[in-house]
Scaffold this motif. Structure first.
Motif, short mmCIF file in Angstrom:
data_model
loop_
_atom_site.label_atom_id
_atom_site.label_comp_id
_atom_site.label_asym_id
_atom_site.label_seq_id
_atom_site.Cartn_x
_atom_site.Cartn_y
_atom_site.Cartn_z
N UNK A 175 3.24 2.81 -3.97
CA UNK A 175 2.94 2.50 -2.56
C UNK A 175 3.16 1.04 -2.23
N UNK A 177 4.88 -2.34 -1.06
CA UNK A 177 5.91 -3.09 -0.37
C UNK A 177 5.31 -4.43 0.01
N UNK A 179 6.13 -7.65 1.98
CA UNK A 179 7.09 -8.30 2.88
C UNK A 179 7.03 -9.83 2.77
N UNK A 196 10.59 7.26 -2.76
CA UNK A 196 9.88 8.16 -1.86
C UNK A 196 10.77 9.28 -1.32
N UNK A 354 13.64 15.92 9.71
CA UNK A 354 13.29 15.49 8.35
C UNK A 354 14.52 15.02 7.60
N UNK A 357 15.47 11.60 8.99
CA UNK A 357 14.62 10.51 8.50
C UNK A 357 14.93 10.20 7.04
N UNK B 18 -1.64 10.82 0.36
CA UNK B 18 -1.11 9.56 -0.18
C UNK B 18 -2.05 8.40 0.09
N UNK B 21 -4.61 8.66 -2.65
CA UNK B 21 -4.04 8.25 -3.93
C UNK B 21 -3.81 6.73 -3.99
N UNK B 22 -3.41 6.15 -2.86
CA UNK B 22 -3.18 4.70 -2.88
C UNK B 22 -4.51 3.95 -2.97
N UNK B 25 -5.97 3.01 -6.22
CA UNK B 25 -5.34 1.92 -6.98
C UNK B 25 -5.91 0.59 -6.52
N UNK B 27 -4.78 -2.45 -6.13
CA UNK B 27 -4.04 -3.28 -5.18
C UNK B 27 -4.27 -2.81 -3.75
N UNK B 28 -4.18 -1.50 -3.53
CA UNK B 28 -4.26 -0.99 -2.16
C UNK B 28 -5.70 -0.85 -1.70
N UNK B 76 8.50 16.41 4.32
CA UNK B 76 7.34 15.88 5.05
C UNK B 76 6.59 14.87 4.21
N UNK B 78 7.92 12.91 1.93
CA UNK B 78 8.73 11.68 1.96
C UNK B 78 8.47 10.92 3.26
N UNK B 79 8.50 11.63 4.38
CA UNK B 79 8.30 10.97 5.66
C UNK B 79 6.91 10.34 5.74
N UNK B 81 4.93 9.41 3.23
CA UNK B 81 4.80 8.29 2.29
C UNK B 81 5.54 7.06 2.81
N UNK B 82 6.73 7.27 3.40
CA UNK B 82 7.47 6.13 3.97
C UNK B 82 6.63 5.45 5.04
N UNK B 85 3.67 3.51 3.30
CA UNK B 85 4.07 2.35 2.49
C UNK B 85 4.51 1.18 3.36
N UNK B 86 5.22 1.47 4.46
CA UNK B 86 5.70 0.36 5.27
C UNK B 86 4.69 -0.06 6.34
N UNK B 89 1.25 -3.01 4.32
CA UNK B 89 1.20 -4.47 4.26
C UNK B 89 1.04 -5.12 5.63
N UNK B 90 1.51 -4.45 6.69
CA UNK B 90 1.46 -5.07 8.02
C UNK B 90 0.14 -4.80 8.72
#
Lengths: 535, 112
Positions: A175, A177, A179, A196, A354, A357, B18, B21-22, B25, B27-28, B76, B78-79, B81-82, B85-86, B89-90
């Motif tokens: 998980x 990233x 930046x 992923x 899907x 993406x 997810x 699960x994160x 950990x 860090x998260x 789904x 993958x979508x 989790x993406x 994850x992104x 941090x923001x």
């Protein structure tokens, strides 16, 4: 041993990845756009504005075939091939094709289905979204292109496996990233995008190879059928034997009653009629059914529209294949399912999104990988090429800009070309694609002439402007625009423009990031310069 | 099950899986809730995460059957989790709240 294995995998991933990354980026980007080839064609042909074309009745279809037969008999009475495309919701005109000999090019005309007179295109003449699909699987280069794409796909699978070996911390960093950390961020991004979407990436690469199995693995056909694909598939499909020319003159049967019999046999409307060996005793006519996007869309099977084959002289039925049936045993059934997986011919729009993406994530993964290669070496040259290293790096940087920013620019510009190119020029559809390639070539020239960071910024800025301005150019050229599309519930037209605008915003975000970075870099260089002067 | 509804539902179940699960950990966990998770909490988060992933697969099989279901599941996940994850941090707090907000916004329209 283990360390050496990982090192050699790292070498393989870096260099195997690098030399194929540009072509893979093109394959991924155009393939992902190709997921929505129909909505893109819909937008390009202004179908939302024209509205639905009323479907023909069986009588009108029979009449159209009669009209087409009359026209073709006058034009090419002994042609090797005739094709008759019946009007449908995308094209109100009757399309006729023919070629005199097997090697000669196809001729094409549009006819008025009522009286058989030649008519101009009723809509913008364009390849539409198919341009992206052709770019995706053959780079517009025919069989040679399919081979290049195949080689790149194998390289993709190699890079996926070696990438997993090199990554080491797939689960600890699952998980992660981080930046704004330079090289670290590029690596994090590359890893996250790849890991992923890994199931998708393996599936799409493998099934992509399987589609062209007969081309990529021809040994069996060479050995057992002397390389004759037609006879191989006839045997595999348990279909009728090929019908070679007999060189005996014979009069062609009326096609319209055969079309009606074909429709009855496959229980579907006809969409296309093909006649081979016109005027010869061996002539045959095949009636193809219309594709039904809703039939069996909830099953992961190879879907087909069915077809019926008749002797075109005496009208005897030779063969009937019903829609959504597969011949050729389990092997071909499995292959058809893999095709369906690759083409996302199931599940409708949720599945298409899907794929879109995941495909875009894969595209971004390739881009970050290529950029990471240079980010690493901009900081500290690895001197792989001795004295030529700076020149090779420069070349890689130029190709990075062209392949990533340049192709993105050319893709969105293709939409603008479609709107700006005059409607009445000859071979309009071909011109559109030529202009697409000319523009891409210009981005190569631009990248070669400008400093790397400027080249990135300028090409991304143009791409962003073209994406964000797409609804505007549509309004200016056709008078149709986003709000009217939304108001009439035309989700395909609106979807294309809204998606383009989202990409425009993404390009803007990248630009902001690059601009923020630039002054920092200049400051750093300045402080370095003063430090050197001070010393 | 309506497939559009299933698309959103499974997306958010996967997202929740997810997120759990994160958070298991260090860090998260530090990113979102500060500090390290205790061993009890870690175990619960892990079990929840894996259970939700399994639930997502079952839901997919109900909506699409066992042929297309796993394809939808992978896509789904993958979508989701993406997205996570992104976003982490923001906007770590927002990423966590999305697990409640998202379904509340996306799912009720299907019952109207």
């Amino acid at each position: 041993m283990k360390q050496r294995f990982r090192q050699s995998m790292s070498w393989l991933h870096t260099w195997g990845g690098l030399w194929f990354t540009w072509i893979l980026f093109a394959i991924f980007l155009t393939g992902t756009l190709g997921v929505f080839d129909d909505p893109i064609s819909h937008w390009m042909r202004e179908q939302g504005k024209i509205g639905d074309i009323k479907p023909l009745t069986a009588e009108q279809r029979a009449e159209s075939v009669k009209v087409a037969q009359h026209y073709l008999a006058g034009k090419a009475p002994r042609a090797e091939f005739w094709g008759i495309g019946l009007p449908d919701e995308a094209q109100a005109a009757l399309r006729v094709f023919w070629r005199e000999q097997e090697e000669s090019p196809f001729e094409q005309r549009l006819l008025d289905p009522a009286n058989g007179r030649e008519s101009g295109a009723s809509q913008r003449d364009t390849e539409g979204g198919h341009h992206f699909v052709h770019m995706h699987f053959e780079l517009h280069a025919g069989t040679a292109g399919i081979w290049i794409v195949g080689a790149a796909t194998v390289a993709m699978l190699v890079a996926l496996v070696s990438g997993i070996v090199v990554h080491k911390k797939i689960f600890t960093d699952f998980f992660t990233f981080r930046p704004r950390k330079g090289q670290r961020s590029w690596l994090d991004g590359h890893n996250a995008l790849g890991v992923l979407t890994l199931p998708f990436l393996f599936m799409i690469s493998y099934t992509g190879l399987i589609i062209f199995w007969a081309l990529y693995m021809p040994a069996g056909i060479m050995a057992r059928h002397d390389g004759d694909e037609e006879s191989f598939f006839a045997a595999l499909n348990e279909g009728p034997a090929p019908r070679p020319m007999q060189h005996i003159d014979a009069l062609l049967h009326e096609l319209s009653p055969l079309m009606l019999r074909g429709e009855a046999a496959i229980e579907r409307e006809a969409s296309f009629v093909v006649v081979e060996h016109v005027g010869d005793r061996s002539a045959s006519v095949r009636i193809f059914g219309r594709f039904d996007p809703d039939a069996e869309s909830d099953r992961l099977v190879g879907r087909s529209s069915g077809n019926a084959l008749f002797d075109a002289i005496n009208g005897e039925t030779i063969d009937v294949q019903k829609p959504n049936t597969v011949r050729g045993g389990n092997v071909l059934a499995i292959q058809r399912t893999m095709n369906a997986l690759h083409f996302v011919r199931f599940g409708g729009y949720p599945m298409k999104w899907l794929y879109f993406i995941c495909g875009m994530a894969g595209t971004a993964m390739l881009a970050t990988g290529a950029i990471l290669f240079m980010v690493k070496r901009r900081k500290k040259s690895a001197d792989e090429f001795g004295t030529a290293t700076p020149r090779v790096y420069r070349l890689i940087e130029v190709l990075n800009v062209t392949a990533i920013a340049g192709l993105s620019l050319a893709c969105i510009a293709y939409f603008w070309i479609n709107r700006l190119l005059p409607l009445d020029i000859a071979d309009r559809a071909v011109r559109e694609i030529q202009l697409f390639f000319i523009l891409w070539l210009l981005t190569l020239l631009h990248a070669g002439l400008r400093p790397p960071m400027r080249a990135w910024i300028e090409q991304l800025a143009v791409s962003a402007a073209l994406c964000l301005g797409l609804p505007l150019i549509n309004l200016l050229t056709t008078g149709d625009w986003l709000f009217s599309a939304l108001a009439r519930g035309d989700s395909e037209t609106a979807g294309v423009e809204l998606t383009a605008m989202v990409f425009g915003l993404i390009f803007m975000a990248i630009l902001r990031h690059l601009r923020q970075r630039q002054p920092n870099q200049q400051n750093r260089e300045k402080s370095l310069a003063t430090a050197i002067e001070g010393a | 099950m309506d497939k559009h509804f299933a698309t959103y539902l499974v997306f958010f179940v996967g997202y929740a899986a997810f997120l759990a699960l994160s958070l298991a950990m260090d860090r998260h966990h530090a990113q979102v809730l500060h500090g390290k998770p205790g061993s009890g909490r870690r175990l619960i988060l892990r079990l929840t995460g894996w259970a939700l992933l399994a639930l997502a697969l079952w839901l997919c099989s109900q909506a699409w059957g066992w042929a297309i279901g796993p394809v939808a599941w992978f896509g789904l996940l993958s979508a989701a989790a993406l997205g996570l994850v992104f976003l982490l941090p923001y906007a770590p707090r927002f990423a966590a709240w999305l697990v409640v907000l998202g379904p509340l916004l996306a799912l009720p329209p299907f019952f109207l």
